[in-house]
Design an enzyme around this catalytic site. Structure first.
Site, mmCIF file in Angstrom:
data_model
loop_
_atom_site.group_PDB
_atom_site.id
_atom_site.type_symbol
_atom_site.label_atom_id
_atom_site.label_comp_id
_atom_site.label_asym_id
_atom_site.label_seq_id
_atom_site.Cartn_x
_atom_site.Cartn_y
_atom_site.Cartn_z
ATOM 1 N N GLY A 69 0.823 -1.206 0.000
ATOM 2 C CA GLY A 69 0.000 0.000 0.000
ATOM 3 C C GLY A 69 0.856 1.254 0.000
ATOM 4 O O GLY A 69 0.527 2.261 -0.634
ATOM 5 N N ASN A 149 -6.819 4.705 9.868
ATOM 6 C CA ASN A 149 -6.305 3.460 10.439
ATOM 7 C C ASN A 149 -6.200 3.462 11.958
ATOM 8 O O ASN A 149 -5.971 2.424 12.552
ATOM 9 C CB ASN A 149 -4.929 3.128 9.836
ATOM 10 N N GLN A 179 -7.392 0.865 4.334
ATOM 11 C CA GLN A 179 -8.224 0.368 5.447
ATOM 12 C C GLN A 179 -9.700 0.307 5.069
ATOM 13 O O GLN A 179 -10.520 -0.164 5.869
ATOM 14 C CB GLN A 179 -8.053 1.252 6.693
ATOM 15 N N HIS A 201 -2.189 -7.363 2.479
ATOM 16 C CA HIS A 201 -2.097 -8.004 3.793
ATOM 17 C C HIS A 201 -3.122 -7.485 4.791
ATOM 18 O O HIS A 201 -3.245 -8.010 5.888
ATOM 19 C CB HIS A 201 -0.664 -7.900 4.350
ATOM 20 N N CYS A 323 2.739 1.491 12.323
ATOM 21 C CA CYS A 323 3.830 2.103 11.579
ATOM 22 C C CYS A 323 4.385 3.337 12.277
ATOM 23 O O CYS A 323 5.320 3.958 11.797
ATOM 24 C CB CYS A 323 3.355 2.476 10.188
HETATM 25 N N1 PLP Z 1 -2.387 3.441 4.313
HETATM 26 C C1 PLP Z 1 -3.044 3.099 5.442
HETATM 27 C C2 PLP Z 1 -4.281 3.830 5.813
HETATM 28 C C3 PLP Z 1 -2.569 2.060 6.243
HETATM 29 O O1 PLP Z 1 -3.221 1.725 7.364
HETATM 30 C C4 PLP Z 1 -1.380 1.399 5.842
HETATM 31 C C5 PLP Z 1 -0.809 0.335 6.704
HETATM 32 O O2 PLP Z 1 -1.068 0.256 7.884
HETATM 33 C C6 PLP Z 1 -0.754 1.786 4.651
HETATM 34 C C7 PLP Z 1 -1.280 2.809 3.913
HETATM 35 C C8 PLP Z 1 0.489 1.104 4.173
HETATM 36 O O3 PLP Z 1 0.179 -0.167 3.651
HETATM 37 P P1 PLP Z 1 1.331 -1.274 3.504
HETATM 38 O O4 PLP Z 1 1.555 -1.816 4.882
HETATM 39 O O5 PLP Z 1 0.754 -2.292 2.569
HETATM 40 O O6 PLP Z 1 2.508 -0.596 2.949
#
Ligand code: PLP
Length: 376
Positions: A69, A149, A179, A201, A323
């Site tokens: 993502g 998220n 999300q 994922h 993250c």
């Molecule tokens: N955008 C949102 C709203 C997310 O919650 C996340 C991951 O938690 C991402 C982007 C990033 O996705 P990825 O983990 O596949 O890089």
């Protein structure tokens, strides 16, 4: 183990595991190869793309696989700016985006672009009115997430995309639907967004795969990676077939039952929110509109303590987003919550496999393990 951190990642479903295994044991050819084994892989790649597109409500030839993502988000930002950067310098996003959007925005600011960060209201959502007052003649790009998220706030993306295109017909509208995908029903073709990011994922697929939907109106969208010309020249790199097959299998499996699943999840989440907020000292942050995310706070008890105590009870939850480890949540800060509330917050996130007994165990652990011990 009681796993209530599904916004960080989900358990791969059996269909995804089987598809990944098949891609690594039998159909592992390079889809660009010109002999039968490779042509079969190319055919399977087309099938996988159709499955992901069907789950997104998109035209298959407008779905481009990425590695995650984050890559889809970064590509959306950089591609939009490369396409539109000569027409204006104003960009709109929100203060509650994932860092996969916020970091590229900071980089654009350092290059002389002006970024307006829309603030959420007390529910945690950013309103169309906030967007309306920020749009300008020189706005070239708008990026607003579908579901936050950390709080589960849902943004009215269809309305916001329409508003953007009415006021700024050439501006590009992107939504990070990582999300929201298979949690909040939408159809890419009808949503009105020019670009939509999703990730495997988060929907019971394997890690290492995401996708960017590019609306047909953006014919010549600039690539992020240059090389062998895969993904119709827009995203070079030998296709990650195990991850892609797994993502497609998860899309198929999850989309078959997701409308029923999200109703059940929502019921469980509401029950969880009501029972937790009835415990003296426990607060619910925002209005958790999405079916699977709940942000709660026990002011006075640091997030890490709550997480450790829940872990001792076999329960996995997280402090805000996985993250943003160790930092005070920028999302809850943007909502104007006091530091004590933010520092005592943690996130509970459900999935289609979550059972009522797991919520019962969480509520009991919060009551007897955290509140009874720390807040006398
Ligand atoms: N955008 C949102 C709203 C997310 O919650 C996340 C991951 O938690 C991402 C982007 C990033 O996705 P990825 O983990 O596949 O890089």
């Amino acid at each position: 183990m009681i796993y209530l951190d599904n916004s960080a990642t989900t358990k791969p479903c059996s269909e995804a595991v089987e598809a990944v295994t098949a891609a690594m044991t039998s159909s592992w050819a390079n889809p660009s190869a010109l002999y039968g084994f490779g042509l079969d892989a190319a055919k399977q790649l087309r099938t996988a793309r159709s499955k992901v597109a069907a789950a997104m409500g998109a035209e298959p030839d407008r779905v481009f696989f990425t590695s995650c993502g984050t890559e889809a988000d970064n590509w959306a930002v950089s591609g939009a700016i490369r396409r539109m950067g000569k027409r204006g310098k104003h960009i709109i996003t929100t203060a509650i985006e994932h860092h996969a959007i916020l970091r590229p925005m900071e980089e654009l600011e350092s290059r002389g672009f002006e970024v307006t960060y829309l603030l959420p209201d007390a529910s945690g959502a950013v309103s169309p009115e906030a967007l309306a007052s920020a749009l300008r003649e020189d706005t070239i790009f708008v990026s607003i997430m579908m579901v936050n998220n950390e709080t589960g706030a849902v943004m009215p993306i269809e309305q916001m995309a329409k508003l953007t295109h009415r006021r700024c017909p050439d501006a590009i509208f992107h939504t990070d639907a990582v999300q929201g995908f298979l949690k909040v029903p939408f159809r890419a073709k009808a949503l009105g967004a020019d670009l939509i990011s999703v990730s495997s994922h988060k929907i019971h697929g394997p890690k290492g795969c995401g996708a960017l939907y590019i609306h047909p109106r953006l014919k010549s969208f600039p690539p992020l990676l240059l090389g062998g010309g895969q993904e119709n020249g827009l995203r070079s790199g030998t296709e990650a077939t195990p991850a892609i097959w797994g993502f497609a299998a998860a899309c198929d499996a999850v989309s078959a039952t997701f409308r029923k699943d999200i109703l059940r999840e929502k019921e469980l989440l509401e029950d969880c929110a009501a029972r937790l907020s009835a415990i003296p000292g426990v607060l619910v942050n925002g209005s958790h509109q999405a079916p699977h995310i709940l942000s709660v706070s026990i002011p006075g008890v640091p997030s890490q303590n709550s997480i450790n105590i829940l872990q001792d009870a076999g329960i996995c939850v997280s402090a805000g987003s996985a993250c943003a480890k160790g930092h005070r949540s920028h999302v809850l800060s943007a909502m104007g919550l006091p530091p004590q509330v933010i520092d005592g917050s943690f996130r509970i996130s459900l999935c289609r496999d979550t059972g009522k007994e797991e919520i019962d165990a969480l509520v009991e652990a919060v009551r007897s393990g955290i509140v009874a011990r720390f807040l006398k």
